[in-house]
Design a protein around this motif. Structure first.
Motif: not given
Lengths: 109, 872
Positions: A26, A66, A69, A73-76, A78
């Motif tokens: 992320h 999405w 982590s 925790r929600r994270a985007r 790549y």
């Protein structure tokens, strides 16, 4: 010679791609990885990082999704695409060529 | 692959904006959360960690903005947003928006309308193969200058001998009597060479075109008919080819029908119904020769000059007296447009000037408005917006206004171009109707964009410049206008006023003269008068005796009809299109011969029928016929100008067409207006029974509506001889209306220019005063607070303006006086310095200007001093 902003942009793109070579990260993760890879020389600010990530995603070099982590925790996250991998290879070769040439030029008096 | 990704990104950015924004928001929030977590792990307190994380990230909104900026097609997003914002602002002040859009619409629309006509006439190439190689052959005559005519024998010589031109064609315009199409008709006829139709790439709709042999006598006589004639008179008869027509007494077989699109590209608009081959270019004996118009195509590689030299050489060889005329070769397109090029370009210039003034006015209006938006701009600058960004946004607003104006203008142009073409129709070449095609639309759009930037730039730059010094301070605004700005603006106001006044004076003069003309006494009574003409076919009526006999019988037949009070004949009716004049006749008692006088050949009842007042002596009678002594009647002007002691009765005058004969003057009649352009001329009347009368106009005084008798009269004449078509049946009042039509057109045109000029001028004044009032709000507040009366404030704001208006009026009146000469060609019956018109125009303008001044000034004087002092 590319302009200074382009140079910076190109460098940043390269570093981002390199950091995503082995795994998904992320935003914060990418920033930390780059810091680590360059031994603390490049400390990417989010103001530069996120625009770059979005730009590269639009160009088709990255793909995002999405995820969760380590701390749930929600994270985007790549990931590099095949096109991105190709771009990384080409740009790396180009960089190497330039750095050898520069070193030679700056060495001779 | 890359392209696909890019396209889907664009789609996302434009259409899924909300989803994108949300996603971005979540991602960045998550980032800050993770960062805070990291710091916490490093030992910071939770609240501390969060604050540090936020600081390090650099502010959420700023971050989002950075991301947005880098997105693909961001500029489009911004543009759309600016447009929406601009639209909202405009809708919030509809008065201002309407004024601006209308002003611009007027200017842009007029320019587009004229440009479309210019394009159709001057720029659009002729629809033929290689139109730039087509040329028009003229002759430069020693005393007269360039003439577009040549004699058929000269054209023949060119055709046979020229190498410089690969093709030469010629055509003649004439009118003929045609029978074999139902009733006898008088039709417009062209006589053309086979090559003429080849030059125009004509393909027949039916049958064939002329063959080259038919240029010379010897082949069976044929004719071509126009598409309209085929559809109309022949009812679209599929067997039209092969039918026989009798044209001026000679039988011709129809060989073909011309296509509907066929048009002779010249500026005379003759509209031929019928075409005869060039073999018919030999006129009947003792008739004058036809004059032909010659055209050609340059051979490959030949220049205009080379062609001209060669044709001149050939021409000189055919002349009896070489050197009197020289060949002149001009590009065909140039020749067609030459009659109207200057007027069109003048129009374009005038309208461009109008547009410029409109732009300046809108700029002034914008300036006065932008004064109220200073706070908004300051805030935006403080929030970090780039100066360029703000200017861009302001420009978007102006361009939006301009494009709205352009759209309005397009509607105006659509209607206006037809008006313009109708006005110029006499001088415009025959051509396809003016279309608003994509080129014109592009022009319109481009003009709109240009205009928007032109008038929007100054106010936009102005708004951002002010902030440099004053920022958000409450202190008084510095005067951001330099001396130069003041001067420019004042000059423009004066110029606008002057222009408006000049145009109003011109329009007023023309209107007055038009109304005078309408009520003018022409010397005869034109109501209840039916007119018609008969041109006798020469081969049917070869002698004067036979001609006179026909008309005698025609008169008696027509007089017998119920509803006809009186009937008479005249070869050259006043206000008609034929006028004869004769010159150099010796008059009893006068040393010099009569140098020039009009000649009218009339029947005995003429003066009675026309109700022309009679002065002295007697009118013609039936006794004044062939064989009897020649007699003549003159009008008052003739008597005044030529007869010694103004007494004509009993004097002898040399006969105008029979040498060694004289005519006795037996009567004097009242004056009549012979033609539109010239004032009353001397007229000599001859008796028709004693003259050659190949064609005559008949006038009938009717007891009722003239046209109600038209059919009956026509029937009587056709019963007498059905091969002689009566034509041009119309009431005299219609002829009269035709006579003043050009004056009406002129009047309208000037009014059409004067109206907008007035409007623009008043808008300009309004704008300037509003701007001044706005700028000085603070000062006004102080003055009011210190005890000044609203009246004083009014005079303060408008003081300078009234001076400018007065100056403008003087300038305008002076300009009108200076243009006296030009006006004199248009204005008749009243002096061009008619004081009433000048005074009236100035008064009108002053009233308008004062109103335009007063309204915004009153607004300014009404400001609450407290508010004024408190505002920026």
């Amino acid at each position: 010679m590319p302009s200074s902003t382009n140079l910076l942009q190109g460098t940043l793109d390269l570093l981002v791609l390199r950091s995503l070579m082995s795994n998904e990260l992320h935003g914060l993760g990418i920033a930390r990885r780059i810091e680590q890879m360059t031994g603390g020389t490049f400390q990417v600010k989010p103001g530069s990082l996120f625009p770059a990530l979005h730009r590269m995603e639009e160009a088709g070099w990255l793909k995002s999704a999405w995820g969760e982590s380590e701390t749930n925790r929600r994270a985007r996250y790549y990931r590099m695409t095949a096109a991105g991998r190709r771009h990384l290879q080409l740009e790396t070769e180009e960089w190497q060529r330039i750095s050898i040439a520069m070193a030679q030029a700056l060495a001779t008096s | 692959m890359r392209l696909l990704a890019r396209l889907s990104a664009w789609k996302r950015n434009l259409f899924d904006r909300r989803a994108m924004e949300q996603s971005l928001d979540e991602e960045l929030t998550a980032f800050i959360d993770l960062l805070a977590e990291e710091k916490q792990r490093g030992g910071m307190a939770p609240v501390e960690a969060r604050r540090a994380a936020t600081l390090e990230a650099g502010g959420l909104d700023q971050l989002k903005e950075e991301c947005r900026d880098s997105r693909a097609l961001h500029w489009l997003e911004v543009l759309l947003r600016d447009l929406r914002y601009g639209l909202r602002l405009l809708l919030r002040s509809p008065g201002f928006a309407a004024t601006a859009v209308l002003t611009l619409g007027l200017g842009i629309g007029a320019t587009t309308a004229i440009f479309s006509v210019v394009h159709a006439t001057l720029l659009r190439p002729l629809p033929y193969v290689q139109p730039e190689r087509l040329v028009y052959l003229k002759q430069n005559l020693a005393n007269y200058g360039p003439m577009p005519f040549s004699f058929p024998k000269e054209v023949k010589a060119w055709h046979e001998q020229s190498r410089a031109l690969s093709e030469i064609g010629a055509y003649i315009d004439t009118r003929v009597n045609v029978t074999g199409l139902g009733e006898a008709q008088r039709l417009n006829c062209g006589i053309g060479t086979a090559s003429f139709f080849r030059l125009l790439n004509t393909r027949p709709a039916a049958g064939r075109l002329f063959a080259p042999e038919e240029d010379r006598p010897g082949s069976a006589p044929v004719a071509l008919i126009s598409y309209n004639l085929w559809r109309g008179r022949l009812g679209g008869d599929p067997g039209a080819v092969g039918r026989v027509l009798t044209v001026d007494g000679m039988r011709h077989t129809i060989a073909g029908v011309l296509p509907q699109s066929f048009r002779v590209p010249d500026r005379y608009g003759f509209d031929q119904d019928l075409w005869l081959p060039f073999a018919d270019s030999e006129p009947a004996p003792d008739r004058p020769p036809y004059m032909a118009r010659a055209v050609g195509r340059l051979a490959p590689g030949v220049t205009v000059d080379a062609a001209q030299a060669e044709l001149d050489r050939i021409l000189q060889a055919t002349q009896r007296r070489p050197g009197r005329a020289h060949a002149l070769v001009v590009p065909w397109q140039e020749e067609i447009a030459s009659g109207v090029r200057t007027s069109l370009l003048v129009f374009l210039g005038a309208v461009g000037f109008l547009l410029l003034i409109a732009c300046v006015n809108v700029a002034i209006l914008l300036l006065s408005r932008s004064a109220g938006r200073e706070r908004e701009v300051s805030v935006r600058l403080a929030l970090g917006a780039g100066r360029a960004r703000i200017v861009r946004q302001l420009l978007t607003e102006s361009v939006l206004m301009a494009l709205a104006g352009a759209a309005a203008g397009l509607a105006f142009a659509y209607w206006g171009k037809d008006l313009l073409v109708a006005f110029l129709s006499k001088s415009l070449p025959a051509m396809d109707p003016v279309q608003l095609d994509y080129r014109i639309l592009a022009f319109n759009l481009g003009l709109g964009l240009l205009t928007g930037i032109a008038f929007g730039l100054t106010p936009a730059l102005q708004s951002v410049r002010t902030q440099e010094r004053t920022g958000l301070h409450d202190s008084a605004r510095g005067t951001s206008e330099s001396r130069a700005h003041h001067r420019v603006r004042n000059t423009l106001v004066v110029v606008q006023v002057a222009l408006a006044v000049t145009l109003t004076i011109g329009a007023g003069l023309l209107a007055k003269s038009f109304f005078r003309l309408r009520g003018l006494d022409l010397g005869f009574r034109s109501d209840n008068l039916l007119t018609l003409s008969v041109n006798l076919t020469p081969s049917d009526y070869p002698t004067a005796l036979r001609q006179a006999a026909y008309f005698e019988q025609a008169l008696s037949r027509v007089q017998g009809l119920g509803g006809v009070e009186a009937a008479a004949l005249n070869c050259c009716l006043p206000l008609g299109d034929l006028r004869w004049s004769v010159s150099q006749m010796k008059l009893d008692g006068r040393a010099e011969p009569v140098d020039q006088t009009d000649l009218e050949v009339v029947s005995p009842d003429y003066f009675r029928t026309m109700r022309i007042p009679w002065r002295e002596g007697r009118a013609f009678t039936a006794a004044d016929k062939q064989g009897a002594p020649y007699v003549a009647i003159v009008n008052e002007t003739f008597a005044r100008r030529f007869c010694p002691d103004k007494r004509c009765l009993g004097r002898r005058i040399e006969h105008w067409s029979r040498p060694n004969e004289t005519a006795l003057i037996i009567g004097v009649a009242g004056d009549t207006h012979g033609s539109a352009e010239r004032p009353v001329e001397p007229v000599l009347y001859a008796a028709y029974l004693q003259s050659e009368v190949p064609s005559m106009t008949m006038v009938l005084r009717t007891s009722g509506e003239p046209m109600s008798l038209a059919a009956a009269v026509r029937a009587q004449l056709l019963a007498l001889d059905r091969n002689q078509p009566p034509h041009n049946l119309m009431p005299m009042d219609d002829l009269r209306a035709q006579w003043i039509a050009p004056h009406r057109a002129d009047m309208f045109l000037l009014a059409v220019f004067a109206g907008p000029a007035l409007l623009l001028g008043s808008i300009g004044i309004y704008g300037v005063v509003a701007y001044t009032a706005n700028r000085r709000t603070h000062e006004i507040g102080i003055r009011l607070a210190l005890g000044a009366r609203p009246r004083d404030v009014l005079s303060l704001i408008t003081g300078r303006m009234l001076l400018l208006i007065a100056a403008g009026e003087l300038l305008g009146a002076a300009a009108a006086l200076a243009l006296n000469k030009v006006l004199r060609t248009l204005v008749v019956e009243i002096p061009t310095t008619d004081a009433a018109t000048y005074a009236g125009s100035c008064l009108l303008w002053t009233a308008v200007a004062l109103l335009a001044c007063y309204l915004p000034a009153r607004q300014g004087a009404r400001t609450d001093p407290v508010l004024a002092l408190r505002s920026e």
